[in-house]
Design a protein around this motif. Structure first.
Motif, PDB file in Angstrom:
ATOM      1  N   THR A   1     -13.761   0.570  -3.271  1.00 26.21           N
ATOM      2  CA  THR A   1     -12.974   0.095  -2.115  1.00 26.21           C
ATOM      3  C   THR A   1     -12.017  -1.018  -2.564  1.00 26.21           C
ATOM      4  O   THR A   1     -12.215  -1.631  -3.622  1.00 26.21           O
ATOM      5  CB  THR A   1     -13.884  -0.477  -1.009  1.00 26.21           C
ATOM      6  N   ASP A   2     -11.025  -1.293  -1.707  1.00 27.14           N
ATOM      7  CA  ASP A   2     -10.087  -2.389  -1.999  1.00 27.14           C
ATOM      8  C   ASP A   2     -10.852  -3.694  -2.206  1.00 27.14           C
ATOM      9  O   ASP A   2     -10.575  -4.445  -3.141  1.00 27.14           O
ATOM     10  CB  ASP A   2      -9.114  -2.598  -0.823  1.00 27.14           C
TER      11      ASP A   2
ATOM     12  N   GLN B   1       0.857  -1.186   0.000  1.00 32.94           N
ATOM     13  CA  GLN B   1       0.000   0.000   0.000  1.00 32.94           C
ATOM     14  C   GLN B   1       0.894   1.237   0.000  1.00 32.94           C
ATOM     15  O   GLN B   1       1.455   1.598   1.026  1.00 32.94           O
ATOM     16  CB  GLN B   1      -0.925   0.006   1.220  1.00 32.94           C
TER      17      GLN B   1
ATOM     18  N   HIS C   1      -4.243   2.373   0.402  1.00 31.99           N
ATOM     19  CA  HIS C   1      -5.128   1.429  -0.288  1.00 31.99           C
ATOM     20  C   HIS C   1      -4.270   0.457  -1.078  1.00 31.99           C
ATOM     21  O   HIS C   1      -3.046   0.621  -1.168  1.00 31.99           O
ATOM     22  CB  HIS C   1      -6.093   2.192  -1.212  1.00 31.99           C
TER      23      HIS C   1
ATOM     24  N   PRO D   1      -9.778   5.656  -5.422  1.00 29.32           N
ATOM     25  CA  PRO D   1      -9.995   4.767  -4.278  1.00 29.32           C
ATOM     26  C   PRO D   1     -10.945   5.428  -3.270  1.00 29.32           C
ATOM     27  O   PRO D   1     -10.815   6.633  -3.011  1.00 29.32           O
ATOM     28  CB  PRO D   1      -8.596   4.623  -3.661  1.00 29.32           C
TER      29      PRO D   1
END
Ligand SMILES: Cc1ncc(COP(=O)(O)O)c(C=O)c1O
Length: 323
Positions: free
Chosen positions: A262-263, A132, A235, A219
């Motif tokens: 989102t991830d 990340q 992220h 993100p």
């Protein structure tokens, strides 16, 4: 089967001209109306869409005399631009040094080295998580990149500011999507890093048809271009979503709407794409598919949406994307 491509004499001739694939299962499995078209950029020689930008930046710099024969090229990269530059620079006789955060996947670092690049790996900022890369991490890589450029008296490819980054996609990716779809595109979307792909493709498609809508993806929790507060600076969407507001290649006039992913939405989409459509792609491709699902389930129900499968999932086998 269609006729295969003619014999090529340079790897550079094989950059671009990637397939466009309609994703029937991605629409049917969710009971959605509309069409999804994926531009398979993982078919490029270094496995990502960034090969196109690498080639255009170097070609233009040589043509303008900014890069002279034999001069070293340096770039700050999350790995894909670096892999593209490694191929282009080797083919055209330039040493290449990639400067990359330790937070990016090890496959990217090894790939660049295998392709002949020198790789400078920069430690992440305190508290950062491998896999990340935050804005703070990127600032450290930026400092090191500046020092490496000075040390080698190098040409910096500078993908964040060079117009050639957009031009690559305006001249090739966008028109290819238009031609391959038979002009049947209503919407284009892209998760942005430098914004080069988004701006280039959006410009090209809007020239073809002014009614085409273009959505910019970021993100969730780091959607700075949408003007939202940053609640989640870290992220997993490698290569994109750096939380930079000062993006030289970003043009708000080219944005119909902003989407956030989102991830876990990106991961779920990337896994579905691999298992059901046979496309092993990375996190940002998953983010693009997740965003396309949002649009088909909402304001763009019934539309034909094109997006990029940005890079190969082989670049993420050391991560938890495909456990
Ligand atoms: C895998 C991946 N996805 C998305 C992006 C973002 O593309 P762009 O820089 O054209 O906005 C990049 C950029 O390097 C990338 O490597």
């Amino acid at each position: 089967m269609s006729v295969p491509n003619p014999l090529a004499h340079s790897i550079l001739d094989l950059i671009g001209g990637t397939p466009l694939l309609e994703l029937h299962r991605c629409v049917a499995a969710r009971g959605l109306q509309g069409r999804l078209l994926a531009k398979l950029e993982l078919f490029n020689p270094a496995g990502s869409k960034k090969d196109r930008a690498a080639l255009e930046i170097i070609k233009q710099a040589k043509a303008e005399g900014l890069l002279v024969d034999g001069q070293t090229v340096v770039e700050l990269t999350s790995g894909n631009m670096g892999a593209g530059l490694a191929i282009v620079c080797r083919a055209l006789g330039h040493p290449f040094v990639a400067v990359i955060s330790q937070g990016n996947s090890v496959e990217r670092i090894r790939q660049m080295k295998a392709l002949g690049a020198e790789v400078v790996i920069v430690d992440q900022s305190p508290g950062s998580i491998p896999g990340q890369v935050s804005g703070a991490d990127l600032a450290l890589v930026e400092d090191r990149a500046k020092a490496v450029v000075a040390e080698h008296q190098a040409f910096r490819a500078d993908q964040f500011v060079r117009e050639a980054n957009c031009l690559a996609h305006e001249r090739t990716t966008g028109p290819e999507i238009w031609d391959q779809s038979g002009g049947e595109v209503d919407v284009f979307l892209d998760l942005v890093g430098t914004c080069g792909t988004y701006t280039g493709v959006a410009r090209a498609l809007r020239i073809k048809n002014q009614a085409i809508r273009t959505y910019l993806v970021e993100p969730a929790g780091a959607a700075v271009l949408a003007g939202l507060p940053v609640t989640q600076p870290r992220h997993k969407l490698q290569g994109a979503g750096y939380g930079r507001t000062n993006l030289a290649l970003f043009d708000p006039a080219l944005v119909t709407g902003y989407l956030q992913v989102t991830d876990s939405e990106a991961e779920e989409a990337a896994r579905f794409l691999a298992a059901e459509e046979g496309i092993l792609a990375g996190f940002s491709t998953g983010a693009n598919l997740a965003a396309a699902w949002q649009l088909l389930a909402g304001p763009e129900s019934g539309a034909t949406i094109a997006f990029l499968a940005c890079d190969s999932g082989l670049k993420y086998l050391s991560t938890d994307l495909f456990p």
